[in-house]
Design a protein around this motif. Structure first.
Motif, PDB file in Angstrom:
ATOM      1  N   GLY A 129     -24.804  -9.166   1.455  1.00  0.00           N
ATOM      2  CA  GLY A 129     -23.747  -8.941   0.473  1.00  0.00           C
ATOM      3  C   GLY A 129     -22.401  -9.448   0.952  1.00  0.00           C
ATOM      4  O   GLY A 129     -21.636 -10.049   0.194  1.00  0.00           O
ATOM      5  N   ILE A 130     -22.083  -9.210   2.219  1.00  0.00           N
ATOM      6  CA  ILE A 130     -20.822  -9.706   2.786  1.00  0.00           C
ATOM      7  C   ILE A 130     -20.806 -11.234   2.791  1.00  0.00           C
ATOM      8  O   ILE A 130     -19.813 -11.857   2.413  1.00  0.00           O
ATOM      9  N   ALA A 131     -21.916 -11.844   3.207  1.00  0.00           N
ATOM     10  CA  ALA A 131     -21.986 -13.309   3.249  1.00  0.00           C
ATOM     11  C   ALA A 131     -21.827 -13.907   1.853  1.00  0.00           C
ATOM     12  O   ALA A 131     -21.072 -14.870   1.652  1.00  0.00           O
ATOM     13  N   ALA A 173     -29.063  -2.570   6.457  1.00  0.00           N
ATOM     14  CA  ALA A 173     -28.121  -3.405   7.214  1.00  0.00           C
ATOM     15  C   ALA A 173     -28.246  -4.873   6.796  1.00  0.00           C
ATOM     16  O   ALA A 173     -27.232  -5.577   6.648  1.00  0.00           O
ATOM     17  N   SER A 174     -29.452  -5.331   6.563  1.00  0.00           N
ATOM     18  CA  SER A 174     -29.666  -6.722   6.124  1.00  0.00           C
ATOM     19  C   SER A 174     -29.061  -6.949   4.744  1.00  0.00           C
ATOM     20  O   SER A 174     -28.414  -7.977   4.498  1.00  0.00           O
ATOM     21  N   ALA A 175     -29.271  -6.004   3.846  1.00  0.00           N
ATOM     22  CA  ALA A 175     -28.714  -6.135   2.499  1.00  0.00           C
ATOM     23  C   ALA A 175     -27.186  -6.126   2.555  1.00  0.00           C
ATOM     24  O   ALA A 175     -26.523  -6.891   1.840  1.00  0.00           O
ATOM     25  N   PHE A 176     -26.619  -5.277   3.397  1.00  0.00           N
ATOM     26  CA  PHE A 176     -25.168  -5.219   3.549  1.00  0.00           C
ATOM     27  C   PHE A 176     -24.623  -6.544   4.088  1.00  0.00           C
ATOM     28  O   PHE A 176     -23.652  -7.087   3.559  1.00  0.00           O
ATOM     29  N   MET A 208     -18.740 -16.304   0.419  1.00  0.00           N
ATOM     30  CA  MET A 208     -19.015 -17.606  -0.230  1.00  0.00           C
ATOM     31  C   MET A 208     -18.416 -17.656  -1.632  1.00  0.00           C
ATOM     32  O   MET A 208     -17.866 -18.667  -2.043  1.00  0.00           O
ATOM     33  N   LEU A 209     -18.521 -16.547  -2.376  1.00  0.00           N
ATOM     34  CA  LEU A 209     -17.960 -16.526  -3.725  1.00  0.00           C
ATOM     35  C   LEU A 209     -16.441 -16.544  -3.702  1.00  0.00           C
ATOM     36  O   LEU A 209     -15.790 -17.106  -4.592  1.00  0.00           O
ATOM     37  N   ARG A 210     -15.850 -15.926  -2.696  1.00  0.00           N
ATOM     38  CA  ARG A 210     -14.403 -15.904  -2.605  1.00  0.00           C
ATOM     39  C   ARG A 210     -13.849 -17.301  -2.307  1.00  0.00           C
ATOM     40  O   ARG A 210     -12.769 -17.657  -2.780  1.00  0.00           O
ATOM     41  N   ARG A 211     -14.580 -18.090  -1.545  1.00  0.00           N
ATOM     42  CA  ARG A 211     -14.126 -19.444  -1.186  1.00  0.00           C
ATOM     43  C   ARG A 211     -14.157 -20.373  -2.392  1.00  0.00           C
ATOM     44  O   ARG A 211     -13.406 -21.328  -2.460  1.00  0.00           O
TER      45      ARG A 211
END
Length: 91
Positions: free
Chosen positions: A81-83, A75-78, A87-90
């Motif tokens: 990954g979302i965070a 869950a932490s890795a997921f 950040m990369l999308r912004r």
């Protein structure tokens, strides 16, 4: 405030140091530089060795935490990954 006597003293000291270096045999200057660089290399090696030891200890700690709580680790890795994805999308 600026004092010309202090500046003059500093310039005289610098002149003396430059004179000493210019009149020193090249072998002496080379040996001094070599000794200092070898000491610096040894210091870097010791620091890297300490860093390696610390990372090994932390790696074992992380492996133990993941083995004890695999669902929390996933869950932490997921979430991480979302965070990172946001950040990369912004940018």
């Amino acid at each position: 405030m600026f004092k010309s006597s202090e500046l003059s003293d500093e310039l005289l000291a610098l002149k003396g140091e430059i004179s000493r270096l210019l009149h020193a045999p090249a072998d002496d200057v080379f040996n001094a530089a070599k000794d200092k660089s070898e000491a610096f290399v040894e210091q870097i090696k010791a620091t890297l060795s300490d860093l390696g030891d610390t990372l090994s200890e932390e790696e074992e700690h992380v492996e133990r935490l993941v083995a004890e709580r695999p669902l929390v680790a996933i869950a932490s890795a997921f979430a991480l990954g979302i965070a990172v994805g946001f950040m990369l999308r912004r940018h």
